[in-house]
Motif scaffolding. Structure first.
Motif, PDB file in Angstrom:
ATOM      1  N   PRO A 212       0.980  -1.160   0.086  1.00 17.42           N
ATOM      2  CA  PRO A 212      -0.174  -0.364  -0.292  1.00 17.42           C
ATOM      3  C   PRO A 212       1.130   1.285  -0.166  1.00 17.42           C
ATOM      4  O   PRO A 212       2.164   1.036   0.174  1.00 17.42           O
ATOM      5  CB  PRO A 212      -0.602   0.553   1.227  1.00 17.42           C
ATOM      6  N   ASN A 213       0.255   2.494   0.067  1.00 21.27           N
ATOM      7  CA  ASN A 213       0.723   3.979  -0.555  1.00 21.27           C
ATOM      8  C   ASN A 213       1.094   3.657   1.591  1.00 21.27           C
ATOM      9  O   ASN A 213       0.065   3.486   2.321  1.00 21.27           O
ATOM     10  CB  ASN A 213       0.059   4.551  -0.806  1.00 21.27           C
ATOM     11  N   PHE A 214       1.655   4.361   1.729  1.00 20.89           N
ATOM     12  CA  PHE A 214       1.488   5.403   3.290  1.00 20.89           C
ATOM     13  C   PHE A 214       1.306   7.167   3.441  1.00 20.89           C
ATOM     14  O   PHE A 214       1.968   7.810   3.339  1.00 20.89           O
ATOM     15  CB  PHE A 214       2.814   4.710   3.559  1.00 20.89           C
ATOM     16  N   SER A 215       0.328   7.240   4.881  1.00 25.51           N
ATOM     17  CA  SER A 215       0.131   8.724   4.858  1.00 25.51           C
ATOM     18  C   SER A 215       0.487   9.033   6.624  1.00 25.51           C
ATOM     19  O   SER A 215      -0.087   7.302   7.582  1.00 25.51           O
ATOM     20  CB  SER A 215      -1.229   9.162   4.121  1.00 25.51           C
ATOM     21  N   LEU A 216       0.815   9.537   6.880  1.00 20.14           N
ATOM     22  CA  LEU A 216       1.126  10.314   8.245  1.00 20.14           C
ATOM     23  C   LEU A 216       0.348  11.114   9.053  1.00 20.14           C
ATOM     24  O   LEU A 216       0.450  12.224   8.152  1.00 20.14           O
ATOM     25  CB  LEU A 216       2.674  10.792   9.196  1.00 20.14           C
ATOM     26  N   LEU A 217      -0.399  11.359   9.930  1.00 22.67           N
ATOM     27  CA  LEU A 217      -1.611  11.964  10.280  1.00 22.67           C
ATOM     28  C   LEU A 217      -1.063  13.158  10.807  1.00 22.67           C
ATOM     29  O   LEU A 217      -0.091  12.986  12.040  1.00 22.67           O
ATOM     30  CB  LEU A 217      -2.912  11.836  10.999  1.00 22.67           C
ATOM     31  N   VAL A 218      -1.434  13.937  10.861  1.00 24.76           N
ATOM     32  CA  VAL A 218      -1.138  15.617  11.418  1.00 24.76           C
ATOM     33  C   VAL A 218      -1.982  17.200  11.724  1.00 24.76           C
ATOM     34  O   VAL A 218      -3.564  16.119  11.111  1.00 24.76           O
ATOM     35  CB  VAL A 218       0.148  16.515  10.569  1.00 24.76           C
ATOM     36  N   GLY A 220      -2.759  20.160  11.297  1.00 18.86           N
ATOM     37  CA  GLY A 220      -2.964  21.406  10.835  1.00 18.86           C
ATOM     38  C   GLY A 220      -3.173  22.520  11.212  1.00 18.86           C
ATOM     39  O   GLY A 220      -3.439  23.383  10.803  1.00 18.86           O
ATOM     40  N   GLY A 221      -3.773  23.018  12.701  1.00 16.93           N
ATOM     41  CA  GLY A 221      -4.021  23.793  13.081  1.00 16.93           C
ATOM     42  C   GLY A 221      -5.708  24.249  12.401  1.00 16.93           C
ATOM     43  O   GLY A 221      -6.331  22.962  12.765  1.00 16.93           O
ATOM     44  N   ASN A 222      -5.651  25.553  11.905  1.00 18.54           N
ATOM     45  CA  ASN A 222      -6.938  25.596  11.294  1.00 18.54           C
ATOM     46  C   ASN A 222      -6.848  24.738  10.079  1.00 18.54           C
ATOM     47  O   ASN A 222      -8.831  25.278   9.670  1.00 18.54           O
ATOM     48  CB  ASN A 222      -5.856  27.092  11.002  1.00 18.54           C
ATOM     49  N   ALA A 223      -6.407  24.447   9.305  1.00 17.06           N
ATOM     50  CA  ALA A 223      -6.417  24.040   8.010  1.00 17.06           C
ATOM     51  C   ALA A 223      -7.150  22.372   8.628  1.00 17.06           C
ATOM     52  O   ALA A 223      -7.422  20.800   7.627  1.00 17.06           O
ATOM     53  CB  ALA A 223      -5.022  23.334   7.538  1.00 17.06           C
ATOM     54  N   GLY A 224      -7.059  21.748   9.824  1.00 16.52           N
ATOM     55  CA  GLY A 224      -7.927  20.509  10.158  1.00 16.52           C
ATOM     56  C   GLY A 224      -6.575  19.061  10.448  1.00 16.52           C
ATOM     57  O   GLY A 224      -5.669  19.500   9.887  1.00 16.52           O
ATOM     58  N   LEU A 225      -7.407  17.935  10.370  1.00 21.42           N
ATOM     59  CA  LEU A 225      -6.681  16.842   9.654  1.00 21.42           C
ATOM     60  C   LEU A 225      -5.584  16.286   8.977  1.00 21.42           C
ATOM     61  O   LEU A 225      -6.774  17.055   7.388  1.00 21.42           O
ATOM     62  CB  LEU A 225      -7.584  15.924  10.050  1.00 21.42           C
ATOM     63  N   ARG A 226      -5.009  16.901   8.407  1.00 17.96           N
ATOM     64  CA  ARG A 226      -4.141  17.062   7.057  1.00 17.96           C
ATOM     65  C   ARG A 226      -3.095  15.311   7.550  1.00 17.96           C
ATOM     66  O   ARG A 226      -2.569  14.797   8.495  1.00 17.96           O
ATOM     67  CB  ARG A 226      -2.767  18.226   7.121  1.00 17.96           C
ATOM     68  N   ALA A 227      -2.664  15.098   6.162  1.00 17.70           N
ATOM     69  CA  ALA A 227      -1.040  13.648   5.886  1.00 17.70           C
ATOM     70  C   ALA A 227      -0.450  14.312   5.049  1.00 17.70           C
ATOM     71  O   ALA A 227      -0.193  14.929   4.750  1.00 17.70           O
ATOM     72  CB  ALA A 227      -2.710  13.114   5.191  1.00 17.70           C
ATOM     73  N   ARG A 228       0.605  13.523   5.867  1.00 19.58           N
ATOM     74  CA  ARG A 228       2.601  13.418   5.180  1.00 19.58           C
ATOM     75  C   ARG A 228       2.299  11.752   4.696  1.00 19.58           C
ATOM     76  O   ARG A 228       2.508  11.001   5.393  1.00 19.58           O
ATOM     77  CB  ARG A 228       3.126  13.605   6.056  1.00 19.58           C
ATOM     78  N   PRO A 229       2.663  12.313   3.145  1.00 19.85           N
ATOM     79  CA  PRO A 229       2.995  11.213   2.715  1.00 19.85           C
ATOM     80  C   PRO A 229       4.378  10.080   2.218  1.00 19.85           C
ATOM     81  O   PRO A 229       5.357  11.074   2.448  1.00 19.85           O
ATOM     82  CB  PRO A 229       2.562  11.344   0.914  1.00 19.85           C
ATOM     83  N   PHE A 230       4.767   9.041   3.000  1.00 18.07           N
ATOM     84  CA  PHE A 230       5.981   8.804   3.080  1.00 18.07           C
ATOM     85  C   PHE A 230       6.591   7.118   2.728  1.00 18.07           C
ATOM     86  O   PHE A 230       4.958   6.665   2.083  1.00 18.07           O
ATOM     87  CB  PHE A 230       6.414   8.682   4.655  1.00 18.07           C
ATOM     88  N   TYR A 231       7.508   7.061   2.514  1.00 20.38           N
ATOM     89  CA  TYR A 231       7.840   5.477   2.246  1.00 20.38           C
ATOM     90  C   TYR A 231       8.767   4.876   2.921  1.00 20.38           C
ATOM     91  O   TYR A 231       9.597   4.907   3.474  1.00 20.38           O
ATOM     92  CB  TYR A 231       8.653   5.688   0.418  1.00 20.38           C
ATOM     93  N   VAL A 310       8.269  14.311  11.605  1.00 20.27           N
ATOM     94  CA  VAL A 310       7.309  15.155  11.169  1.00 20.27           C
ATOM     95  C   VAL A 310       8.193  16.546  10.914  1.00 20.27           C
ATOM     96  O   VAL A 310       7.901  17.379   9.979  1.00 20.27           O
ATOM     97  CB  VAL A 310       5.934  14.978  11.839  1.00 20.27           C
ATOM     98  N   MET A 311       9.157  17.298  12.403  1.00 22.67           N
ATOM     99  CA  MET A 311       9.345  18.137  11.897  1.00 22.67           C
ATOM    100  C   MET A 311      10.443  18.042  11.052  1.00 22.67           C
ATOM    101  O   MET A 311      11.040  19.091  10.424  1.00 22.67           O
ATOM    102  CB  MET A 311      10.174  18.241  12.812  1.00 22.67           C
ATOM    103  N   VAL A 312      11.193  16.539  11.017  1.00 21.23           N
ATOM    104  CA  VAL A 312      12.295  16.901   9.308  1.00 21.23           C
ATOM    105  C   VAL A 312      11.303  16.955   8.219  1.00 21.23           C
ATOM    106  O   VAL A 312      12.093  17.198   7.624  1.00 21.23           O
ATOM    107  CB  VAL A 312      12.838  15.345   9.889  1.00 21.23           C
TER     108      VAL A 312
END
Length: 334
Positions: A212-218, A220-231, A310-312
């Motif tokens: 599968p593909n992967f996403s890590l949830l973060v 985003g403050g006012n932007a709401g729930l967001r996703a960071r893709p990774f491999y 995530v900070m990296v």
């Protein structure tokens, strides 16, 4: 099985409920995302709780099928007399029930896409809304490794993920839909990064067919729930030939925001060390000037947390948009 059928149906419902944002809203969301990234790097931004009620609609006008108990009860307890619409709000309710969305890593990110979802606090790991096992300060307890798992993941993870994938496959066939091709991880920021990598390998190696593909949830403050893709690096590592022109740029995380920048290419010397995400962003900008055609970075989780990972990603995003995670797996030259 009925529960997973309803969850699968919820995934489909989420996919059909995505609405096209107006041009003005898209511009505002992009500006908010940039502000979140800048504030996160500067350390000035806290972790505001995402308000799930912004995504709620009146129960009388809704056609959303809620997942089976106990998740349905959690949804109704938080939203009564309203119901959550969209996959991201289902996730948000699950996360708030387990550890609170304010404890997600804080960053900008992309839109959350439906998939099999995994949530974890320092005390508990869940697949969908079912508890798989207890964690010890965010670490999977010691246990035998699965013989089938090339990455060395523990047998309890192999069995749990494999069972969910096969059941989801059966339900998808009954409903004439596709098996989810994405795994979404919602992990509390203090969970060790090595746990994220271990879970991702287990999810990848147990899925029928292609990984599968992967996403890590973060958060985003006012932007709401967001996703960071990774491999992920392949289990056992990668060997590249000199003719491949691969750099193999790697950031290895230590304790207290310390880092080391290295690369598989023998001409990348000396190694760069430092502390703090601003320092990391500055050093990566220098590396980009030396290697302008490179766009991927390997994040070796080392002693870092999910929040550190995530900070990296945030520090590297301007110059190295693709993040590949590993826990010590090598890239060998020659």
């Amino acid at each position: 099985m009925a529960k997973l059928a309803l969850v699968t149906a919820a995934l489909l419902a989420a996919q059909t409920q995505i609405q096209i944002q107006t041009h003005q809203a898209a511009i505002q969301a992009e500006a908010e995302a940039e502000a979140v990234a800048a504030a996160a790097l500067s350390g000035e931004l806290g972790a505001p709780l995402i308000d799930a009620r912004r995504s709620l609609v009146a129960l009388e006008s809704s056609r959303v099928d809620l997942p089976a108990p106990p998740l349905r009860e959690l949804l109704m307890a938080q939203a009564t007399p309203e119901v959550l619409q969209g996959f991201d709000t289902v996730l948000l309710t699950q996360i708030n029930a387990l550890f609170g969305s304010e404890n997600l890593p804080t960053a900008n990110g992309a839109t959350v896409e439906p998939g099999l979802y995994v949530t974890a606090s320092p005390q508990e790991l869940q697949l969908f809304d079912q508890k798989l096992l207890d964690l010890q300060d965010g670490v999977v307890p010691p246990g035998p490794a699965s013989r089938e798992c090339k990455s060395g993941c523990k047998a309890v993870l192999w069995a749990g993920f494999r069972r969910v994938w096969l059941t989801t496959l059966e339900e998808a066939q009954l409903l004439a839909v596709e098996v989810p091709s994405r795994v979404v991880f919602g992990l509390e920021a203090s969970v060790p990064g090595k746990t994220l990598v271990e879970l991702a390998y287990a999810a990848a190696e147990t899925r029928p067919g292609v990984p599968p593909n992967f996403s890590l949830l973060v958060n985003g403050g006012n932007a709401g729930l967001r996703a960071r893709p990774f491999y992920l690096l392949p289990p056992g590592g990668v060997r590249v030939a000199p003719g491949d022109s691969a750099l193999g740029l790697r950031v290895t995380l230590g304790a207290g925001e310390s880092f080391e920048i290295s690369a598989a290419h023998p001409r990348f010397t000396p190694k760069i060390t430092g502390t703090g995400w601003k320092d990391l962003a500055a050093e990566l900008a220098k590396v980009k000037k030396r290697y302008p055609n490179k766009g991927a970075i390997i994040i070796d989780v080392g002693e870092g947390t999910v929040g550190d990972v995530v900070m990296v990603m945030v520090a590297a995003q301007k110059h190295f948009a693709e993040a590949v995670l590993t826990d010590g797996v090598p890239v060998k030259w020659g």
